[in-house]
Design an enzyme around this catalytic site. Structure first.
Site, PDB file in Angstrom:
ATOM      1  N   THR A   1       0.838  -1.198   0.000  1.00 45.78           N
ATOM      2  CA  THR A   1       0.000   0.000   0.000  1.00 45.78           C
ATOM      3  C   THR A   1       0.876   1.252   0.000  1.00 45.78           C
ATOM      4  O   THR A   1       0.379   2.372   0.060  1.00 45.78           O
ATOM      5  CB  THR A   1      -0.916   0.012   1.242  1.00 45.78           C
ATOM      6  OG1 THR A   1      -0.101  -0.260   2.396  1.00 45.78           O
ATOM      7  CG2 THR A   1      -1.974  -1.068   1.147  1.00 45.78           C
ATOM      8  N   SER A  14       3.917   5.928   8.738  1.00 46.83           N
ATOM      9  CA  SER A  14       3.096   5.142   7.831  1.00 46.83           C
ATOM     10  C   SER A  14       2.826   5.985   6.603  1.00 46.83           C
ATOM     11  O   SER A  14       3.180   7.175   6.555  1.00 46.83           O
ATOM     12  CB  SER A  14       1.772   4.764   8.484  1.00 46.83           C
ATOM     13  OG  SER A  14       0.973   5.921   8.626  1.00 46.83           O
ATOM     14  N   LYS A  15       2.184   5.352   5.639  1.00 49.29           N
ATOM     15  CA  LYS A  15       1.821   6.096   4.433  1.00 49.29           C
ATOM     16  C   LYS A  15       0.884   7.256   4.824  1.00 49.29           C
ATOM     17  O   LYS A  15       1.009   8.366   4.318  1.00 49.29           O
ATOM     18  CB  LYS A  15       1.118   5.130   3.483  1.00 49.29           C
ATOM     19  CG  LYS A  15       0.924   5.678   2.114  1.00 49.29           C
ATOM     20  CD  LYS A  15       0.159   4.670   1.282  1.00 49.29           C
ATOM     21  CE  LYS A  15      -0.634   5.397   0.219  1.00 49.29           C
ATOM     22  NZ  LYS A  15      -1.728   4.587  -0.288  1.00 49.29           N
ATOM     23  N   GLN A  16      -0.028   6.972   5.756  1.00 50.14           N
ATOM     24  CA  GLN A  16      -1.004   7.992   6.161  1.00 50.14           C
ATOM     25  C   GLN A  16      -0.331   9.207   6.801  1.00 50.14           C
ATOM     26  O   GLN A  16      -0.801  10.321   6.667  1.00 50.14           O
ATOM     27  CB  GLN A  16      -2.025   7.427   7.160  1.00 50.14           C
ATOM     28  CG  GLN A  16      -3.060   6.469   6.571  1.00 50.14           C
ATOM     29  CD  GLN A  16      -2.461   5.103   6.229  1.00 50.14           C
ATOM     30  OE1 GLN A  16      -1.502   4.671   6.865  1.00 50.14           O
ATOM     31  NE2 GLN A  16      -2.990   4.443   5.219  1.00 50.14           N
TER      32      GLN A  16
END
Ligand code: GLU
Length: 297
Positions: free
Chosen positions: A15, A237-239
């Site tokens: 992701t 994280s990506k977020q």
């Protein structure tokens, strides 16, 4: 042939690209496996196409290779293992351990309390879907008792699944397999004996123990490594827009990951090979902090 019965794994989701947090998890799980003479598998958790980033799976593999990780056997792709999840769900339905659920997110949000990881499913469909409604998802029936696991780094961790989490999803309403089912089916099928991963997944572990139990499988041992946070205290994280790691200065980044895990390499170890050799000889879980840890810039 491996010298021990230890089989570990690293299971990234494509992701996003690898960042300092996922690198430190990979380093910890790899060194723990190798220091015990065990195997280390790589599994791509590509079960959620809407959240996946095109090219991320290949980029993760290339990055791991460039850092000098050596995995055993072929990379497993969850997207090619749907039949295993289907068989497991079938078994759970036949044994009365899984049931169909017709609830929408909105309905759950209106009826449920918040628990440890989102809403606690209020059990609306536990004894059948309401009249005229059809099941959209499948859930595991959980027990109202304390589930406790001994974590090799974080100590004892307990949850009451019924009041903290509720009956949880195995197959989502959108037709995708839930992580909680797939991870157990794969770890069991691949013979993983020891799971070493980020502490953000500790909250999921009692659910996974419930899936092992419902399928009549022996659970592995668990070790949850410290998560890395940014300056605002958020998990990388990506977020939270954690920057992807580059392979240009891999040795410097491996040194930083080792230091975060309590293993400060001597300056004489300049190359990747020297760092890995040093780390494989010195690795000890007793030196790893529980975290969370502030990621270096
Ligand atoms: N695929 C999960 C992740 O990237 C990790 C799963 C696991 O290690 O159990 O967060």
């Amino acid at each position: 042939m491996s010298k021990s019965n230890y089989r570990g794994r690293f299971a990234p989701s494509p992701t996003g690209l690898l960042h300092a947090g996922s690198l430190s998890t990979a380093v910890g799980s790899y060194l723990e496996a190798r220091s015990q003479g065990g195997e280390w598998l790589l599994r791509m958790e590509d079960l959620d196409p809407p959240r996946e980033v095109p090219g991320a799976a290949d980029s993760i593999l290339k990055t791991l290779e460039a850092f000098g990780f050596e995995w055993d056997g072929e990379v497993a792709y969850q997207s090619r293992r749907h039949h295993l999840y289907r068989d497991a769900l079938k078994q759970l339905i036949e044994n009365g351990k899984a049931y169909a659920c017709a609830c929408t997110r909105k309905e759950i949000a209106a009826a449920a309390k918040r628990g440890l990881d989102g809403y606690v499913y209020p059990g609306t469909c536990r004894h059948g879907c309401p009249d005229g409604r059809e099941g959209r998802a499948w859930r595991l029936r959980v027990n109202a008792r304390l589930t406790t696991l001994p974590d090799r780094l974080q100590g004892e961790y307990s949850q009451n699944l019924a009041s903290d989490i509720g009956d949880f999803v195995l197959l989502r309403a959108d037709g995708f397999w839930a992580y909680q089912l797939a991870v157990v089916v794969d770890d069991a099928e691949q013979g993983v004996s020891d799971i070493v991963r980020g502490a953000d997944l500790l909250v999921s572990t009692p659910r996974q123990l419930a899936v092992y139990d419902a399928l009549g499988l022996e659970p592995p041992s668990y070790c949850h490594l410290p998560v890395l946070t940014n300056g605002a205290g958020e998990k990388l994280s990506k977020q939270t827009l954690a920057p992807a790691i580059s392979t240009g200065d891999a040795a410097r980044q491996l040194r930083a990951a080792l230091a975060l895990l309590g293993h400060e390499a001597p300056v004489e170890c300049g190359s990747l090979d020297e760092l890995w050799l040093w780390a494989r000889q010195r690795w000890s879980l007793s030196r790893v902090p529980r975290g969370p840890l502030l990621a270096p810039l």
